[in-house]
Write a protein that holds these residues in place. Structure first.
Motif, PDB file in Angstrom:
ATOM      1  N   PHE A 141      -3.139 -18.042   2.519  1.00  0.00           N
ATOM      2  CA  PHE A 141      -1.683 -17.918   2.490  1.00  0.00           C
ATOM      3  C   PHE A 141      -1.217 -18.095   1.058  1.00  0.00           C
ATOM      4  O   PHE A 141      -1.619 -19.055   0.381  1.00  0.00           O
ATOM      5  CB  PHE A 141      -1.039 -18.973   3.401  1.00  0.00           C
ATOM      6  N   ASP A 142      -0.386 -17.191   0.596  1.00  0.00           N
ATOM      7  CA  ASP A 142       0.088 -17.217  -0.795  1.00  0.00           C
ATOM      8  C   ASP A 142      -1.066 -17.327  -1.789  1.00  0.00           C
ATOM      9  O   ASP A 142      -1.001 -18.064  -2.782  1.00  0.00           O
ATOM     10  CB  ASP A 142       1.079 -18.376  -1.005  1.00  0.00           C
ATOM     11  N   GLY A 143      -2.163 -16.629  -1.478  1.00  0.00           N
ATOM     12  CA  GLY A 143      -3.292 -16.573  -2.400  1.00  0.00           C
ATOM     13  C   GLY A 143      -4.261 -17.729  -2.334  1.00  0.00           C
ATOM     14  O   GLY A 143      -5.257 -17.753  -3.071  1.00  0.00           O
ATOM     15  N   ALA A 144      -4.016 -18.707  -1.473  1.00  0.00           N
ATOM     16  CA  ALA A 144      -4.893 -19.885  -1.409  1.00  0.00           C
ATOM     17  C   ALA A 144      -5.451 -20.055   0.004  1.00  0.00           C
ATOM     18  O   ALA A 144      -4.795 -19.702   0.990  1.00  0.00           O
ATOM     19  CB  ALA A 144      -4.126 -21.135  -1.824  1.00  0.00           C
ATOM     20  N   ASN A 145      -6.656 -20.605   0.089  1.00  0.00           N
ATOM     21  CA  ASN A 145      -7.254 -20.906   1.386  1.00  0.00           C
ATOM     22  C   ASN A 145      -6.638 -22.184   1.926  1.00  0.00           C
ATOM     23  O   ASN A 145      -6.740 -23.243   1.305  1.00  0.00           O
ATOM     24  CB  ASN A 145      -8.770 -21.064   1.240  1.00  0.00           C
ATOM     25  N   ILE A 146      -6.003 -22.105   3.099  1.00  0.00           N
ATOM     26  CA  ILE A 146      -5.349 -23.286   3.673  1.00  0.00           C
ATOM     27  C   ILE A 146      -6.154 -23.881   4.825  1.00  0.00           C
ATOM     28  O   ILE A 146      -5.721 -24.860   5.444  1.00  0.00           O
ATOM     29  CB  ILE A 146      -3.915 -22.957   4.145  1.00  0.00           C
ATOM     30  N   LEU A 147      -7.322 -23.306   5.108  1.00  0.00           N
ATOM     31  CA  LEU A 147      -8.177 -23.860   6.166  1.00  0.00           C
ATOM     32  C   LEU A 147      -9.018 -24.983   5.589  1.00  0.00           C
ATOM     33  O   LEU A 147      -9.696 -24.809   4.566  1.00  0.00           O
ATOM     34  CB  LEU A 147      -9.082 -22.763   6.734  1.00  0.00           C
ATOM     35  N   TRP A 148      -8.960 -26.130   6.215  1.00  0.00           N
ATOM     36  CA  TRP A 148      -9.779 -27.249   5.771  1.00  0.00           C
ATOM     37  C   TRP A 148     -10.367 -27.960   6.981  1.00  0.00           C
ATOM     38  O   TRP A 148      -9.848 -27.860   8.086  1.00  0.00           O
ATOM     39  CB  TRP A 148      -8.980 -28.232   4.903  1.00  0.00           C
ATOM     40  N   ILE A 149     -11.470 -28.631   6.741  1.00  0.00           N
ATOM     41  CA  ILE A 149     -12.185 -29.313   7.815  1.00  0.00           C
ATOM     42  C   ILE A 149     -11.913 -30.801   7.718  1.00  0.00           C
ATOM     43  O   ILE A 149     -12.181 -31.427   6.691  1.00  0.00           O
ATOM     44  CB  ILE A 149     -13.702 -29.048   7.736  1.00  0.00           C
ATOM     45  N   ASP A 150     -11.356 -31.328   8.781  1.00  0.00           N
ATOM     46  CA  ASP A 150     -11.016 -32.748   8.792  1.00  0.00           C
ATOM     47  C   ASP A 150     -12.268 -33.614   8.672  1.00  0.00           C
ATOM     48  O   ASP A 150     -12.232 -34.694   8.099  1.00  0.00           O
ATOM     49  CB  ASP A 150     -10.276 -33.083  10.092  1.00  0.00           C
ATOM     50  N   ASP A 151     -13.376 -33.130   9.218  1.00  0.00           N
ATOM     51  CA  ASP A 151     -14.642 -33.868   9.130  1.00  0.00           C
ATOM     52  C   ASP A 151     -15.772 -32.850   9.089  1.00  0.00           C
ATOM     53  O   ASP A 151     -16.152 -32.276  10.097  1.00  0.00           O
ATOM     54  CB  ASP A 151     -14.798 -34.802  10.335  1.00  0.00           C
ATOM     55  N   ASP A 152     -16.331 -32.617   7.881  1.00  0.00           N
ATOM     56  CA  ASP A 152     -17.383 -31.617   7.715  1.00  0.00           C
ATOM     57  C   ASP A 152     -18.592 -31.881   8.591  1.00  0.00           C
ATOM     58  O   ASP A 152     -19.301 -30.960   8.987  1.00  0.00           O
ATOM     59  CB  ASP A 152     -17.838 -31.555   6.257  1.00  0.00           C
ATOM     60  N   SER A 153     -18.836 -33.149   8.896  1.00  0.00           N
ATOM     61  CA  SER A 153     -20.029 -33.492   9.665  1.00  0.00           C
ATOM     62  C   SER A 153     -19.985 -32.869  11.059  1.00  0.00           C
ATOM     63  O   SER A 153     -21.014 -32.642  11.684  1.00  0.00           O
ATOM     64  CB  SER A 153     -20.175 -35.014   9.783  1.00  0.00           C
ATOM     65  N   ILE A 154     -18.773 -32.584  11.562  1.00  0.00           N
ATOM     66  CA  ILE A 154     -18.642 -31.971  12.888  1.00  0.00           C
ATOM     67  C   ILE A 154     -19.331 -30.615  12.905  1.00  0.00           C
ATOM     68  O   ILE A 154     -20.070 -30.273  13.818  1.00  0.00           O
ATOM     69  CB  ILE A 154     -17.156 -31.804  13.278  1.00  0.00           C
ATOM     70  N   VAL A 155     -19.127 -29.818  11.844  1.00  0.00           N
ATOM     71  CA  VAL A 155     -19.726 -28.495  11.781  1.00  0.00           C
ATOM     72  C   VAL A 155     -21.202 -28.580  11.411  1.00  0.00           C
ATOM     73  O   VAL A 155     -22.043 -27.907  11.988  1.00  0.00           O
ATOM     74  CB  VAL A 155     -18.969 -27.602  10.774  1.00  0.00           C
ATOM     75  N   ARG A 156     -21.537 -29.449  10.451  1.00  0.00           N
ATOM     76  CA  ARG A 156     -22.932 -29.551  10.006  1.00  0.00           C
ATOM     77  C   ARG A 156     -23.860 -30.027  11.112  1.00  0.00           C
ATOM     78  O   ARG A 156     -25.051 -29.767  11.089  1.00  0.00           O
ATOM     79  CB  ARG A 156     -23.027 -30.498   8.815  1.00  0.00           C
ATOM     80  N   ALA A 157     -23.298 -30.724  12.106  1.00  0.00           N
ATOM     81  CA  ALA A 157     -24.134 -31.300  13.159  1.00  0.00           C
ATOM     82  C   ALA A 157     -24.674 -30.243  14.114  1.00  0.00           C
ATOM     83  O   ALA A 157     -25.575 -30.510  14.886  1.00  0.00           O
ATOM     84  CB  ALA A 157     -23.340 -32.343  13.941  1.00  0.00           C
ATOM     85  N   PHE A 158     -24.116 -29.026  14.043  1.00  0.00           N
ATOM     86  CA  PHE A 158     -24.520 -27.987  14.981  1.00  0.00           C
ATOM     87  C   PHE A 158     -25.105 -26.788  14.233  1.00  0.00           C
ATOM     88  O   PHE A 158     -24.569 -26.366  13.218  1.00  0.00           O
ATOM     89  CB  PHE A 158     -23.315 -27.511  15.814  1.00  0.00           C
ATOM     90  N   ALA A 159     -26.197 -26.252  14.755  1.00  0.00           N
ATOM     91  CA  ALA A 159     -26.806 -25.081  14.143  1.00  0.00           C
ATOM     92  C   ALA A 159     -26.386 -23.802  14.854  1.00  0.00           C
ATOM     93  O   ALA A 159     -26.568 -22.711  14.350  1.00  0.00           O
ATOM     94  CB  ALA A 159     -28.333 -25.207  14.172  1.00  0.00           C
ATOM     95  N   ASP A 160     -25.840 -23.943  16.063  1.00  0.00           N
ATOM     96  CA  ASP A 160     -25.462 -22.765  16.838  1.00  0.00           C
ATOM     97  C   ASP A 160     -23.947 -22.713  17.021  1.00  0.00           C
ATOM     98  O   ASP A 160     -23.194 -23.398  16.345  1.00  0.00           O
ATOM     99  CB  ASP A 160     -26.175 -22.772  18.194  1.00  0.00           C
ATOM    100  N   ASP A 161     -23.512 -21.886  17.985  1.00  0.00           N
ATOM    101  CA  ASP A 161     -22.075 -21.698  18.206  1.00  0.00           C
ATOM    102  C   ASP A 161     -21.371 -22.947  18.702  1.00  0.00           C
ATOM    103  O   ASP A 161     -20.140 -22.984  18.737  1.00  0.00           O
ATOM    104  CB  ASP A 161     -21.849 -20.569  19.226  1.00  0.00           C
ATOM    105  N   SER A 162     -22.117 -23.965  19.095  1.00  0.00           N
ATOM    106  CA  SER A 162     -21.467 -25.159  19.649  1.00  0.00           C
ATOM    107  C   SER A 162     -20.689 -25.930  18.586  1.00  0.00           C
ATOM    108  O   SER A 162     -19.927 -26.826  18.909  1.00  0.00           O
ATOM    109  CB  SER A 162     -22.501 -26.076  20.324  1.00  0.00           C
ATOM    110  N   GLY A 163     -20.884 -25.588  17.330  1.00  0.00           N
ATOM    111  CA  GLY A 163     -20.100 -26.222  16.258  1.00  0.00           C
ATOM    112  C   GLY A 163     -18.770 -25.545  16.026  1.00  0.00           C
ATOM    113  O   GLY A 163     -18.057 -25.901  15.098  1.00  0.00           O
ATOM    114  N   TYR A 164     -18.451 -24.584  16.898  1.00  0.00           N
ATOM    115  CA  TYR A 164     -17.232 -23.806  16.723  1.00  0.00           C
ATOM    116  C   TYR A 164     -16.467 -23.716  18.037  1.00  0.00           C
ATOM    117  O   TYR A 164     -17.033 -23.800  19.120  1.00  0.00           O
ATOM    118  CB  TYR A 164     -17.558 -22.393  16.234  1.00  0.00           C
TER     119      TYR A 164
END
Length: 487
Positions: A416-439
């Motif tokens: 939005f307005d040239g900047a990425n506004i998506l951020w992860i409140d806790d990166d470990s949530i995504v890193r903990a999953f190798a498959d689609d279950s992290g999404y």
């Protein structure tokens, strides 16, 4: 009410010819942050050379042309030479007084720049009276140390970290002693500028055991507040209507009985109570009461009341016989309830369950005053939103994805307005999953509703661009813990 405030904030610490200061850049960072929070357009510069300070002042001068209030803050070394004050650049020449004078920013130039602008109020804050190695090198009399008192033109206040001829402490913590005291009081609600500086003086004196006493020279003609509470800024409704937990109900009044019924959180009492809100009742009620009714209609709708939801959807029909100011008070209350709690404090997250229904009404020109009202209420909280609600601004975002399989796309960015506004409140949530279950699996409609809710933008004003053909109806994998809320 829509006054423009502009500030130039400079913090110089990394001096080249003398010992650096510990806290001056921190002082600038922290003051700039709180001014931005209070709706100032802030030009912040740190560790400036003489040329950079000159350019910063020119940029400030250009911005002041369209401003009502100007503020200049400087933290660093300052000195008086032949009765004139100078603010030292990091590359200031410490060889002689003449050298220093011609490689520093004259305070009088700052004052003149602000005086000749169209601003009604000018504020100059100087944490620049520290024990100065420039002056020590020149073996000057102690009476010539610190800054000299100067004339403050009409509409101007000049605040010094200490009294004329004295020196100030650089502080033992993150900030200089003076700026630390300033930061404690600058955001105090409903505290006038001059009262705020008195509080700073008392805190500073206590923190330094009376060794440092701040000082101001003022020619202000009116009051200025860094932080006006909502009840003071918004004078259309009483404090007890804005902070409606204090609103006293009188059961002998039909409109108060409606409020009482709506507050029950019981559909079987809410629905018949709202059915009694006729034009005759509304037009007899005071504007504050109608405002509070509006607040409670919205909270009832969010709680699942079918009658309240129907009222929002058919607002224009339901209020067709209302006096203009009563209809406005009702929609003002509805909009206010979305963003403010019962103590008139901004909610941590907007109550946006029925946001689209309420903001659909923005399409009616006769209700434009209510949307101007809510945007005015939210102006001092502009940093909490991607776009201030109520402005009717169309928003376009670009979703950046990575194709995972034939019909699956991982959402990588929301721009939005040239900047990425998506951020992860806790990166470990995504890193903990190798498959689609992290999404989280979302449809396009689901994603756009999520963006609308988190950006606080009605769906009708939100346009989303994708890097794929939307007609294929792909599954979007949105990261768990991901959000586009302002933070």
């Amino acid at each position: 009410m829509n006054k423009r405030h502009t500030a130039l904030v400079i913090g110089n610490a990394a001096y080249e010819e003398v010992s650096p200061l510990a806290n001056a850049t921190n002082d600038a960072d922290d003051v700039a942050a709180i001014l931005a929070k209070r709706d100032f357009t802030v030009i912040k510069k740190t560790d400036c050379t003489h040329k950079e300070m000159d350019l910063a002042l020119k940029e400030f001068r250009a911005e002041l042309k369209d401003s009502d209030v100007g503020l200049f803050f400087f933290a660093g070394h300052g000195m008086q030479i032949e009765g004139e004050n100078y603010l030292a650049a990091v590359d200031a020449d410490a060889g002689t007084e003449v050298d220093a004078k011609h490689s520093s920013l004259p305070l009088n130039r700052v004052i003149e720049t602000m005086e000749k602008s169209a601003t009604a109020t000018n504020i100059i804050i100087l944490d620049a009276c520290r024990d100065n190695p420039f002056e020590r090198a020149w073996h000057r009399s102690a009476s010539l140390r610190g800054l000299a008192p100067v004339y403050a033109p009409k509409g101007t206040i000049i605040a010094y970290a200490t009294s004329p001829g004295q020196i100030a402490s650089d502080g033992a913590g993150r900030n200089g002693a003076y700026t630390a005291a300033l930061l404690k009081h600058i955001d105090t609600p409903d505290c006038s500028l001059e009262s705020m500086f008195k509080r700073v003086r008392n805190t500073l004196s206590a923190a330094t055991n009376g060794k440092q006493v701040s000082w101001e020279h003022t020619s202000l003609a009116g009051d200025f507040f860094f932080n006006l509470s909502l009840g003071v800024r918004i004078d259309e409704y009483s404090g007890t209507a804005l902070s409606d937990k204090l609103f006293v109900l009188d059961e002998s009044k039909a409109w108060h009985r409606i409020i009482q019924g709506l507050k029950t959180h019981d559909w079987y009492r809410q629905n018949p109570a709202l059915d009694k809100l006729t034009a005759e009742v509304a037009n007899k009620a005071g504007r504050n009461s109608v405002f509070v009714i509006g607040r409670n209609i919205y909270q009832a709708a969010c709680g699942g009341s079918r009658t309240a939801n129907g009222f929002l959807k058919s607002f224009m029909t339901k209020t067709s016989g209302f006096d203009e100011d009563r209809r406005k008070a009702l929609i003002d209350g509805i909009l206010f309830e979305i963003f403010f709690d019962s103590s008139a404090q901004l909610r941590e997250q907007p109550k946006n369950l029925c946001l689209d229904q309420a903001f659909e009404l923005q399409q009616y020109q006769e209700l434009s005053g209510s949307f101007a009202f809510i945007s005015e209420c939210l102006l001092t909280h502009a940093d909490r939103f991607h776009a201030v609600p109520g402005k009717n601004r169309a928003i376009t975002v670009d979703v950046v994805t990575k194709k995972k399989s034939r019909n699956k796309h991982v959402v990588k960015e929301v721009r939005f307005d040239g900047a990425n506004i998506l951020w992860i409140d806790d990166d470990s949530i995504v890193r903990a999953f190798a498959d689609d279950s992290g999404y989280r699996r979302l449809s396009i409609k689901d994603l756009e509703k999520r963006l609308s809710d988190e950006m606080v933008v009605p769906v009708r004003l939100l346009s989303v661009a994708y890097p794929f053909d939307e007609e294929t109806e792909p599954t979007l994998l949105f990261p768990e813990g991901g959000t586009v809320r302002r933070h």
